[in-house]
Write a protein that holds these residues in place. Structure first.
Motif, PDB file in Angstrom:
ATOM      1  N   LEU A 178     -57.067 -21.379 -18.343  1.00 32.00           N
ATOM      2  CA  LEU A 178     -56.928 -21.289 -16.895  1.00 32.00           C
ATOM      3  C   LEU A 178     -55.765 -20.393 -16.499  1.00 32.00           C
ATOM      4  N   TYR A 179     -54.645 -20.478 -17.187  1.00 30.48           N
ATOM      5  CA  TYR A 179     -53.499 -19.639 -16.829  1.00 30.48           C
ATOM      6  C   TYR A 179     -53.797 -18.165 -17.093  1.00 30.48           C
ATOM      7  N   ILE A 187     -52.076 -13.589 -10.156  1.00 25.92           N
ATOM      8  CA  ILE A 187     -51.174 -14.692  -9.821  1.00 25.92           C
ATOM      9  C   ILE A 187     -50.051 -14.736 -10.851  1.00 25.92           C
ATOM     10  N   THR A 188     -48.812 -14.692 -10.373  1.00 24.42           N
ATOM     11  CA  THR A 188     -47.648 -14.738 -11.251  1.00 24.42           C
ATOM     12  C   THR A 188     -47.078 -16.146 -11.254  1.00 24.42           C
ATOM     13  N   LEU A 189     -47.226 -16.838 -12.377  1.00 22.47           N
ATOM     14  CA  LEU A 189     -46.715 -18.198 -12.489  1.00 22.47           C
ATOM     15  C   LEU A 189     -45.191 -18.156 -12.598  1.00 22.47           C
ATOM     16  N   PHE A 225     -46.231 -23.623  -9.573  1.00 24.49           N
ATOM     17  CA  PHE A 225     -45.978 -22.750  -8.429  1.00 24.49           C
ATOM     18  C   PHE A 225     -45.967 -21.287  -8.874  1.00 24.49           C
ATOM     19  N   ASP A 226     -46.404 -20.395  -7.978  1.00 21.29           N
ATOM     20  CA  ASP A 226     -46.325 -18.970  -8.281  1.00 21.29           C
ATOM     21  C   ASP A 226     -45.002 -18.410  -7.773  1.00 21.29           C
ATOM     22  N   ASP A 227     -44.835 -17.090  -7.897  1.00 18.75           N
ATOM     23  CA  ASP A 227     -43.554 -16.483  -7.547  1.00 18.75           C
ATOM     24  C   ASP A 227     -43.293 -16.415  -6.047  1.00 18.75           C
TER      25      ASP A 227
END
Length: 254
Positions: A178-179, A187-189, A225-227
């Motif tokens: 998933l990541y 999407i930047t975790l 959460f993302d950045d």
């Protein structure tokens, strides 16, 4: 079975330091455990018998027997009548950092695979709504998967995601983590809140994870959460305690 798999000591070049204060059996068991965890001895491989290993290493048979028994007790080896001592699996030791189980298994040479149990939209419960920052009862995406390594179940992963975050087709979910899908979607975790606990396997969990009912399971809840500070997922996962451990690095506070 290949010669390497049936007799891995040939290429592993196991040895012991007789001048070390560490017991000889423990030195041998640590080397074998490291070889199993790093994939140099694959699940299903047969070790040489105790007499052969003792002869190769110049050790007594009781010393070799004690080393093997320690790995049997850990669940890494099993003695099978008429077959010999066989590698069952290696326990996954996962660092407590923001990574996915898929990536960690792949990095450990564990050949991850995924079965999607559910991929649907459902109303957010109070817990899910609070984690994702949405209204209770609003639609959220639910993905529930069984993660396997070497065709053996390791964990049941349940993730809730905000609607419209990224495409979540079942075929893609079974092909990767998933990541990874999030990163591919731009999407930047950035960070996560995580809680680790334990529970006993109920009938459904026992069936899914190939454990006895009542067996200990590790639990993990994670809000990621993302950045930009946006919540991108709320995970509620179950792991087989017999196959899985979390590793901590502890530092002394100055």
């Amino acid at each position: 079975m290949s010669k390497h798999a049936a007799n891995p000591t040939v290429s592993l070049q196991l040895g012991v330091d007789r001048n070390s204060p560490v017991p000889l059996y423990f030195q041998l068991s640590q080397q074998l455990e490291a070889a199993i965890e790093k994939g140099r001895i694959a699940p299903g491989s047969l070790l040489g018998n105790e007499i052969e290993l003792a002869g190769r290493l110049g050790l007594s048979r009781p010393t070799v027997r004690q080393a093997i028994q320690s790995l049997v007790d850990k669940g890494l080896l099993v003695r099978r009548r008429g077959v010999g001592t066989q590698v069952v699996h290696s326990q996954v030791k996962r660092p407590l950092e923001l990574s996915s189980l898929y990536d960690d298994l792949e990095a450990a040479g564990q050949r991850p695979a995924t079965q999607v149990l559910r991929n649907t939209v459902e109303p957010a419960t109070a817990e899910v709504a609070a984690a994702l920052g949405v209204a209770e009862g609003s639609d959220v995406h639910l993905v529930e998967r069984l993660r396997l390594a070497h065709n053996e179940p390791m964990a049941r992963l349940r993730n809730h995601l905000p609607m419209g975050l990224l495409p979540l087709d079942t075929e893609h979910l079974e092909a990767t983590g998933l990541y990874r899908m999030m990163r591919s979607a731009g999407i930047t975790l950035h960070s996560a809140r995580q809680t680790v606990g334990a529970c006993a396997a109920g009938p459904q969990e026992a069936r899914q994870l190939a454990e006895a009912e009542g067996a200990p399971l590790l639990t993990m809840q994670r809000t990621t959460f993302d950045d930009t500070g946006r919540t991108v997922e709320f995970g509620s996962h179950l792991y087989r305690a017999s196959r899985y451990a979390f590793e901590f690095q502890l530092l002394v506070r100055p």
